[in-house]
Design a protein around this motif. Sequence first.
Motif, PDB file in Angstrom:
ATOM      1  N   VAL A  77      43.845  45.718   8.878  1.00 54.32           N
ATOM      2  CA  VAL A  77      43.419  45.248  10.199  1.00 54.32           C
ATOM      3  C   VAL A  77      44.600  44.763  11.047  1.00 54.32           C
ATOM      4  CG1 VAL A  77      41.061  44.669   9.530  1.00 54.32           C
ATOM      5  CG2 VAL A  77      42.884  42.978   9.247  1.00 54.32           C
ATOM      6  N   LYS A  78      45.797  45.237  10.737  1.00 59.81           N
ATOM      7  CA  LYS A  78      46.976  44.765  11.469  1.00 59.81           C
ATOM      8  C   LYS A  78      46.918  45.146  12.943  1.00 59.81           C
ATOM      9  CE  LYS A  78      49.791  48.770  10.516  1.00 59.81           C
ATOM     10  NZ  LYS A  78      50.949  49.342   9.917  1.00 59.81           N
ATOM     11  N   GLU A  79      46.380  46.321  13.260  1.00 65.80           N
ATOM     12  CA  GLU A  79      46.268  46.735  14.665  1.00 65.80           C
ATOM     13  C   GLU A  79      45.281  45.863  15.419  1.00 65.80           C
ATOM     14  OE1 GLU A  79      45.842  48.990  12.178  1.00 65.80           O
ATOM     15  OE2 GLU A  79      47.454  50.460  12.406  1.00 65.80           O
ATOM     16  N   LEU A  80      44.182  45.517  14.768  1.00 59.00           N
ATOM     17  CA  LEU A  80      43.181  44.655  15.388  1.00 59.00           C
ATOM     18  C   LEU A  80      43.767  43.274  15.686  1.00 59.00           C
ATOM     19  CD1 LEU A  80      40.156  44.526  16.171  1.00 59.00           C
ATOM     20  CD2 LEU A  80      39.740  43.559  13.925  1.00 59.00           C
ATOM     21  N   ILE A  81      44.514  42.718  14.747  1.00 57.31           N
ATOM     22  CA  ILE A  81      45.154  41.420  14.950  1.00 57.31           C
ATOM     23  C   ILE A  81      46.187  41.515  16.068  1.00 57.31           C
ATOM     24  CG2 ILE A  81      46.642  39.686  13.879  1.00 57.31           C
ATOM     25  CD1 ILE A  81      45.209  40.385  11.213  1.00 57.31           C
ATOM     26  N   LEU A 117      40.990  52.391  13.528  1.00 60.12           N
ATOM     27  CA  LEU A 117      40.118  53.495  13.113  1.00 60.12           C
ATOM     28  C   LEU A 117      40.847  54.835  13.139  1.00 60.12           C
ATOM     29  CD1 LEU A 117      36.776  52.512  14.885  1.00 60.12           C
ATOM     30  CD2 LEU A 117      37.277  52.453  12.436  1.00 60.12           C
ATOM     31  N   VAL A 118      41.675  55.048  14.131  1.00 57.88           N
ATOM     32  CA  VAL A 118      42.440  56.300  14.220  1.00 57.88           C
ATOM     33  C   VAL A 118      43.418  56.402  13.051  1.00 57.88           C
ATOM     34  CG1 VAL A 118      44.213  57.495  15.573  1.00 57.88           C
ATOM     35  CG2 VAL A 118      42.176  56.623  16.697  1.00 57.88           C
ATOM     36  N   ARG A 119      44.068  55.284  12.692  1.00 59.00           N
ATOM     37  CA  ARG A 119      44.992  55.307  11.559  1.00 59.00           C
ATOM     38  C   ARG A 119      44.255  55.627  10.270  1.00 59.00           C
ATOM     39  NH1 ARG A 119      46.204  51.738   7.902  1.00 59.00           N
ATOM     40  NH2 ARG A 119      45.338  49.976   9.036  1.00 59.00           N
ATOM     41  N   LYS A 120      43.067  55.031  10.082  1.00 57.72           N
ATOM     42  CA  LYS A 120      42.289  55.314   8.874  1.00 57.72           C
ATOM     43  C   LYS A 120      41.848  56.774   8.827  1.00 57.72           C
ATOM     44  CE  LYS A 120      40.689  50.617   8.258  1.00 57.72           C
ATOM     45  NZ  LYS A 120      39.587  49.670   8.338  1.00 57.72           N
ATOM     46  N   ALA A 121      41.439  57.311   9.976  1.00 64.56           N
ATOM     47  CA  ALA A 121      41.038  58.721  10.023  1.00 64.56           C
ATOM     48  C   ALA A 121      42.239  59.617   9.748  1.00 64.56           C
ATOM     49  CB  ALA A 121      40.434  59.045  11.388  1.00 64.56           C
ATOM     50  N   GLN A 122      43.390  59.255  10.264  1.00 65.90           N
ATOM     51  CA  GLN A 122      44.600  60.038  10.029  1.00 65.90           C
ATOM     52  C   GLN A 122      44.959  60.031   8.544  1.00 65.90           C
ATOM     53  OE1 GLN A 122      48.033  58.421  11.968  1.00 65.90           O
ATOM     54  NE2 GLN A 122      49.211  60.308  11.739  1.00 65.90           N
ATOM     55  N   GLY A 126      45.085  63.275   6.180  1.00 66.20           N
ATOM     56  CA  GLY A 126      46.302  63.540   5.414  1.00 66.20           C
ATOM     57  C   GLY A 126      46.014  63.702   3.934  1.00 66.20           C
ATOM     58  N   ASP A 127      45.117  62.868   3.406  1.00 62.87           N
ATOM     59  CA  ASP A 127      44.740  62.983   2.001  1.00 62.87           C
ATOM     60  C   ASP A 127      44.051  64.313   1.727  1.00 62.87           C
ATOM     61  OD1 ASP A 127      45.786  60.489   1.544  1.00 62.87           O
ATOM     62  OD2 ASP A 127      43.842  59.447   1.584  1.00 62.87           O
ATOM     63  N   LYS A 128      43.181  64.746   2.643  1.00 64.62           N
ATOM     64  CA  LYS A 128      42.483  66.033   2.457  1.00 64.62           C
ATOM     65  C   LYS A 128      43.475  67.194   2.496  1.00 64.62           C
ATOM     66  CE  LYS A 128      37.961  64.764   3.388  1.00 64.62           C
ATOM     67  NZ  LYS A 128      36.825  65.092   2.624  1.00 64.62           N
TER      68      LYS A 128
END
Length: 135
Positions: A77-81, A117-122, A126-128
């Motif tokens: 949550v670093k971006e949110l903070i 959210l964009v970082r998590k989706a990225q 990337g994992d896929k």
Amino acid sequence: MIQGARAAQLRYLAENAHNPPRTVQGWYFYNKTKNYRMMWAGLREGAKTGAKVGSFGLLWGGIEEAVLRIAPGMEPVKELIAGTSSSMLFAAAGRLNLHGSGRIVILGTAMGGAMSLVRKAQEKVGDKIKEARTP
């Protein structure tokens, strides 16, 4: 730059409306002077705006990095903070009223959440891709 140039153009026209040029040479120098003032004002305003946006970006990135160094467990949550904190600092520095400050903080928090959210989706994409490449 465009806003600064347009403001300078209107200011020049207002300042010189009482005494328009009467000759071809006068119109040439009138427009030449107006264009130089527009270019200078555009560069000046562009530099000011660039410095403001750049400093806000540095503030955001600095807060993200500080969160990683101080509390490594808060990395998801670093971006949110960073969004919430930097928008609060922006509202305080701008001396906004309560309504304006609230809107700025909500917008900063929303942008921080969207970036998270964009970082998590990225990361998921990337994992896929890594899974697809490994035989």
